[in-house]
Design a protein around this motif. Sequence first.
Motif, short mmCIF file in Angstrom:
data_model
loop_
_atom_site.label_atom_id
_atom_site.label_comp_id
_atom_site.label_asym_id
_atom_site.label_seq_id
_atom_site.Cartn_x
_atom_site.Cartn_y
_atom_site.Cartn_z
N VAL A 30 -7.29 1.88 -11.29
CA VAL A 30 -6.65 3.07 -10.73
C VAL A 30 -5.22 2.69 -10.34
CG1 VAL A 30 -6.72 4.84 -8.96
CG2 VAL A 30 -8.86 3.89 -9.85
N ARG A 90 -6.73 6.11 -1.87
CA ARG A 90 -7.30 4.93 -1.23
C ARG A 90 -8.22 4.13 -2.14
NH1 ARG A 90 -6.55 5.45 4.49
NH2 ARG A 90 -7.67 3.48 4.74
N ASP A 91 -8.35 4.57 -3.41
CA ASP A 91 -9.11 3.80 -4.39
C ASP A 91 -8.18 3.03 -5.34
OD1 ASP A 91 -8.10 6.08 -5.55
OD2 ASP A 91 -9.88 6.51 -6.76
N THR A 92 -6.90 2.94 -5.01
CA THR A 92 -5.91 2.30 -5.86
C THR A 92 -6.21 0.82 -6.06
OG1 THR A 92 -4.17 3.85 -5.20
CG2 THR A 92 -3.46 1.73 -6.10
N THR A 93 -6.17 0.37 -7.32
CA THR A 93 -6.32 -1.05 -7.63
C THR A 93 -4.99 -1.68 -8.02
OG1 THR A 93 -6.85 -0.62 -9.96
CG2 THR A 93 -8.70 -0.72 -8.41
N ALA A 127 -7.58 -0.07 0.68
CA ALA A 127 -7.75 0.18 -0.76
C ALA A 127 -8.04 -1.15 -1.47
CB ALA A 127 -6.48 0.80 -1.34
N PRO A 128 -8.82 -1.11 -2.54
CA PRO A 128 -9.19 -2.34 -3.25
C PRO A 128 -8.06 -2.86 -4.14
CG PRO A 128 -10.16 -0.46 -4.37
CD PRO A 128 -9.49 0.08 -3.11
#
Length: 375
Positions: A30, A90-93, A127-128
């Motif tokens: 992401v 907030r799921d941004t990689t 976020a991961p």
Amino acid sequence: METPTAPARDGASPAGGLDPLAAAATRPGVALVAGSAGVIGAHAAAEYAAVPGWKVRGAARRAQPGVDWEALAVDLSQARGAREGLAAARDTTHLVFGAYVERGGEQQQIDDNLALLRNTLDALGDAPLQHVTLYQGGKAYGAHLKGFKTPARERDPRLLVPNFYYAQEDLLREEAARRGFRVTLLRPEGVVGFATGNPMNILTVVAVHAAISRELGLPLRFPGSRAAGEALYQVTDAELLARATVWAGSEPAAAGEVFNVTNGDQFRWVHAYAAIAEHLGMEHDEPQDFPLSSIMPMHEGTWQRAVQRHGLLPTPYADLVRWQFGDFLFHSEFDNVTSTVKVRRAGFGECHDSIDRFLELLDVLAERKVVPPRG
């Protein structure tokens, strides 16, 4: 804003061999592009969006109509605005940081641009994050001063002159060590591409200057000093930089590194202007040094007549080109050359003939009705 056109993928790079973006396609994530309304950010977001499996968001204050990614309206200069605007991310990689503010002196630029990055990282919270790409540029070597050692290499020491690049890099490396994500810093020079409403672009300086000269029946003249016209210069194609961005995000050899990224060649502006004149079917004449920033605004009426006659996009003249940028580049009377050996050895070896690429992009601008077609 029109989404940049991503190149077709056939599994091979232009130089042959494996596609350097192959790893990104096998491990999709992401991506969040901060500053996605700018030339660099728009192309980076488009490149990620073209890789199968990736979810892409672009954050910008300006509108992003017609794009191929999820557009987020965010003011990253304010901590609260960043938190609220990036709540959906907030799921941004993979974070690509292309946001930038230019106002005031060096300390103001340090404060403003450090806040942009800090607010973005804080807003992403837990976020991961796996990787962050940060852009710098020739200013790291002294391109904004009166020259620097060439070819500049990534291992060259920092300048004594304060620079927001250093503050951002220090913050990013500290956060990476604390939170466990990887970092890559890319240093382009004179990025060449187009994004609607982003006038900080040498491509539109050249294109609009040439169009107005032709509209007035005048030959095309390099509008800078003779010394600057004869000095070696380099540029970075925005699509090439976008591909380097995607490559860096998934390439283990890029972790923690700084890379110069340019087209891989150098040219002289006097030769580029001669080639552009021939390509556009114009007469060419000797350089004529004059201040674009004070003279070209006087020709807005000429431009508007060209817009009407050729049915061009009605982009406000002030949003189309920043003449001050042209004045700066066209009066840099020293060789501007950085080494790209490091990034090539690491696995990204794509390149362009810069003058040929200018001609191709001028045709693209004409096809998109940004400038008149060539004669």
